[in-house]
Design an enzyme around this catalytic site. Structure first.
Site, PDB file in Angstrom:
ATOM      1  N   ASP A  97      69.998 -30.399 -25.358  1.00 50.80           N
ATOM      2  CA  ASP A  97      69.461 -29.620 -24.242  1.00 50.80           C
ATOM      3  C   ASP A  97      70.289 -28.343 -24.151  1.00 50.80           C
ATOM      4  OD1 ASP A  97      68.270 -28.970 -21.697  1.00 50.80           O
ATOM      5  OD2 ASP A  97      67.965 -31.127 -21.388  1.00 50.80           O
ATOM      6  N   ASP A 199      66.238 -25.256 -21.389  1.00 50.84           N
ATOM      7  CA  ASP A 199      66.056 -25.391 -19.944  1.00 50.84           C
ATOM      8  C   ASP A 199      65.464 -24.112 -19.336  1.00 50.84           C
ATOM      9  OD1 ASP A 199      66.785 -27.176 -17.647  1.00 50.84           O
ATOM     10  OD2 ASP A 199      67.930 -25.412 -17.031  1.00 50.84           O
ATOM     11  N   GLU A 262      61.197 -25.517 -21.806  1.00 44.50           N
ATOM     12  CA  GLU A 262      60.732 -26.031 -20.512  1.00 44.50           C
ATOM     13  C   GLU A 262      60.076 -24.894 -19.745  1.00 44.50           C
ATOM     14  OE1 GLU A 262      62.249 -28.127 -16.372  1.00 44.50           O
ATOM     15  OE2 GLU A 262      63.420 -26.545 -17.305  1.00 44.50           O
ATOM     16  N   HIS A 323      62.796 -36.231 -16.241  1.00 40.82           N
ATOM     17  CA  HIS A 323      63.847 -36.554 -15.278  1.00 40.82           C
ATOM     18  C   HIS A 323      63.725 -35.771 -13.968  1.00 40.82           C
ATOM     19  CE1 HIS A 323      65.008 -32.938 -17.303  1.00 40.82           C
ATOM     20  NE2 HIS A 323      65.950 -32.721 -16.409  1.00 40.82           N
ATOM     21  N   ASP A 324      62.707 -34.927 -13.854  1.00 39.64           N
ATOM     22  CA  ASP A 324      62.540 -34.117 -12.642  1.00 39.64           C
ATOM     23  C   ASP A 324      61.352 -34.537 -11.789  1.00 39.64           C
ATOM     24  OD1 ASP A 324      64.707 -32.403 -13.199  1.00 39.64           O
ATOM     25  OD2 ASP A 324      63.460 -31.168 -14.512  1.00 39.64           O
TER      26      ASP A 324
HETATM   27  C1  NOJ Z   1      65.452 -27.907 -15.182  1.00 41.42           C
HETATM   28  C2  NOJ Z   1      66.057 -29.256 -15.398  1.00 41.42           C
HETATM   29  O1  NOJ Z   1      65.109 -30.088 -15.988  1.00 41.42           O
HETATM   30  C3  NOJ Z   1      66.520 -29.748 -14.034  1.00 41.42           C
HETATM   31  O2  NOJ Z   1      66.921 -31.078 -14.078  1.00 41.42           O
HETATM   32  C4  NOJ Z   1      67.628 -28.841 -13.573  1.00 41.42           C
HETATM   33  O3  NOJ Z   1      68.012 -29.195 -12.262  1.00 41.42           O
HETATM   34  C5  NOJ Z   1      67.190 -27.386 -13.566  1.00 41.42           C
HETATM   35  N1  NOJ Z   1      66.478 -27.026 -14.749  1.00 41.42           N
HETATM   36  C6  NOJ Z   1      68.372 -26.467 -13.473  1.00 41.42           C
HETATM   37  O4  NOJ Z   1      69.029 -26.414 -14.706  1.00 41.42           O
END
Ligand code: NOJ
Length: 533
Positions: A97, A199, A262, A323-324
């Site tokens: 990542d 990210d 992402e 994970h979000d």
């Molecule tokens: C996206 C990530 O998937 C998330 O978990 C994170 O809090 C934010 N970016 C900030 O890096």
């Protein structure tokens, strides 16, 4: 040249929650290494590790203090190298990542940057004078709530952070920043990693004039504060594509490495991230299945729109959970999550699986006192508590699910003694067995990997499509049975897999049960109508 990442299913690991070996209740790299055999047997082709780098963990590793060091919580560089080598020995690829938008405020670059206005690294971050009234320079909000600007008393300016105050944004318009970050990529590529998930890549470039974002008329007070404004100037600026083209040049100096980005943007914007002549990201993450209402007509249309919007030569990809966001079984229920798995693993393109979804883990209750997610702490009522999708992997019926020997950092599901890998491994009808069977079919039938996608009208309540020459998939996205009217050649076909039971064989029904899905193989052309013994 065929690329490995077109065929491979990617498996996302949240390292804190996969396997603890050090006895602190938090997963680690040795734990991932210990479970490589499981991943190989599952049938995925690559693993992506959420951040493992040195970090104060304000956002659980998405706040990096040293891009070239492993956080001691997870192990050290030797352990990383062992993991990478063993991953390759198991025939799997390893993705890291890469978090380029922001560092930790404890990163030495930021410590220098904030030390004085004339420090050489001042311009590595985004500093701004106050607005005329002394307040923040503009109305940009943090993704985790509140202003995205924090006042620095010592140097009399604000710095910008799209996330936590402890995550200051880098200034990617500064060529030194770009070079330093490309060096970071080369550092890991030289070690042999197979690529990166990047990210919040659409955030990298901001408006040079820092104009106010326009309000979002659809915003409701119970929604996260970030949604109060359209992110017109704070993200998705044209310059981001120049940066991505440079990132791509860096990785293209190595053989067949992968860049996934992402990106949460509408489809027409998302597909621009493939870049001119597909020289941008190989795979801009397609999160439509995470966000869309789970209804046949909606999903059918979004697949069609995506297939149509892809640039020529742009390879599709699909994601069900991460994970979000709430897990798929939490959103649609366990029976329907089986159908969703069939969808994910039979659509055209690279699928990304999220650890634990293969066991059907749903929502896990995290008591108030155990909340860890910084966003949920900032905006308890408006945000999804992301901890609920980050709970430990459940390996066995032992204490703490075989994840750790002491109470893990987040709770397990209440039913972990029955919902675990050991139990499901021995049960052909389990969610785990279904995932294995789906992944095995992808390996066995090139049509499922490379075949065209073509929608089939099999009745209004059924989502049906053809993959390549001989495979059809029919899915019932509801709990009610529905009539199933497939083209002739598939009515003569054989069932390769049933979502509800994981079984194969049997004739093609004229109704599809609720929460049911079928993968069907048509007879070879010319063999239709032949008597089958
Ligand atoms: C996206 C990530 O998937 C998330 O978990 C994170 O809090 C934010 N970016 C900030 O890096």
């Amino acid at each position: 040249m065929t690329h490995w990442w077109r065929d491979a299913a990617i498996y996302q690991i949240y390292p804190r929650s996969f396997q603890d070996t050090s006895g602190d209740g938090i997963g680690d790299l040795a734990g991932v290494r210990h479970r490589l055999g499981y991943l190989r047997d599952l049938g995925v082709g690559a693993i992506w590790l959420s951040p493992i780098f040195k970090s104060p963990m304000a956002d659980f590793g998405y706040d990096i203090a040293d891009y070239r060091a492993i956080d001691p919580l997870f192990g050290d560089m030797d352990e990383f190298q062992r993991l990478l080598d063993d991953t390759h020995r198991h025939g799997l690829k390893l993705l890291l990542d890469f978090v380029p938008n922001h560092t930790s405020d404890e990163h030495p670059w930021f410590v220098e940057s904030r030390s004085s206005r004339d420090n050489p690294k001042r311009d590595w971050y985004i500093w701004h004078d106050p607005a005329p009234d002394g307040g923040p320079p503009n109305n940009w909000r943090s993704n985790f709530g509140g202003s995205a600007w924090t006042w620095d008393e010592a140097t009399g300016q604000y710095f910008y952070h799209a996330f936590l105050e402890k995550q200051p944004d880098l200034n990617w318009r500064n060529p030194q920043v770009r070079e330093a970050m490309y060096d970071v990529l080369r550092f890991w590529l030289d070690k042999g990693v197979d690529g990166f998930r990047i990210d919040v890549i659409w955030h990298l470039a901001k408006d040079t004039r820092f104009r106010d974002n326009p309000p979002n008329p659809a915003w409701e007070p119970d929604q996260p504060e970030i949604q109060r404004f359209q992110q017109r100037y704070s993200a998705d600026q044209p310059y981001v594509h120049e940066i991505i083209a440079e990132l791509r040049e860096v990785v293209d100096r190595y053989v067949d490495r992968l860049l996934i980005g992402e990106i949460y943007l509408p489809l027409d914007r998302l597909v621009t991230y493939y870049g001119e002549s597909n020289k941008g990201l190989h795979l801009p993450f397609n999160f439509q299945l995470i966000q869309a209402p789970w209804r046949t007509e909606v999903i059918r249309e979004l697949i069609e729109e995506y297939e149509t919007a892809l640039p020529e030569g742009g390879w599709p990809n699909w994601v069900l959970s991460n994970h979000d966001k709430p897990r798929i079984a939490a959103r649609v229920g366990e029976a329907q999550a089986r159908v969703a798995a069939m969808l994910l693993l039979t659509l055209r393109g690279t699928p990304t699986l999220y650890y634990g979804d293969e066991l059907g883990i749903a929502d896990v209750h995290v008591p108030h006192g155990r909340i860890k997610d910084p966003w949920a702490k900032n905006e308890p009522d408006a945000s999804f508590n992301r901890d609920r999708a980050r709970t430990p992997m459940q390996w066995s019926a032992e204490a703490f699910g075989g994840f750790s020997e002491i109470e893990p950092w987040l709770p397990l599901t209440d039913d972990y003694r029955t919902r675990n890998v050991d139990r499901q491994r021995g049960d052909d009808s389990s969610m785990l067995a279904l995932h294995r069977a789906l992944l095995a079919l992808r390996t066995r039938f090139p049509d499922l990997r490379e075949g065209n996608y073509c929608s089939i009208d099999a009745g209004p309540a059924v989502l049906a499509y053809r993959r390549g020459e001989r495979i059809a998939v029919a899915l019932n996205l509801s709990a009610e049975s529905a009539s199933l009217d497939l083209p002739h050649e598939f009515r003569q076909g054989e069932v390769l897999l049933r979502a509800s039971s994981g079984e194969s064989g049997g004739g093609i029904p004229s109704r599809l049960g609720g929460d049911e899905g079928l993968i069907i193989l048509a007879p070879p052309s010319g063999a239709e109508g032949r008597t089958r013994s």
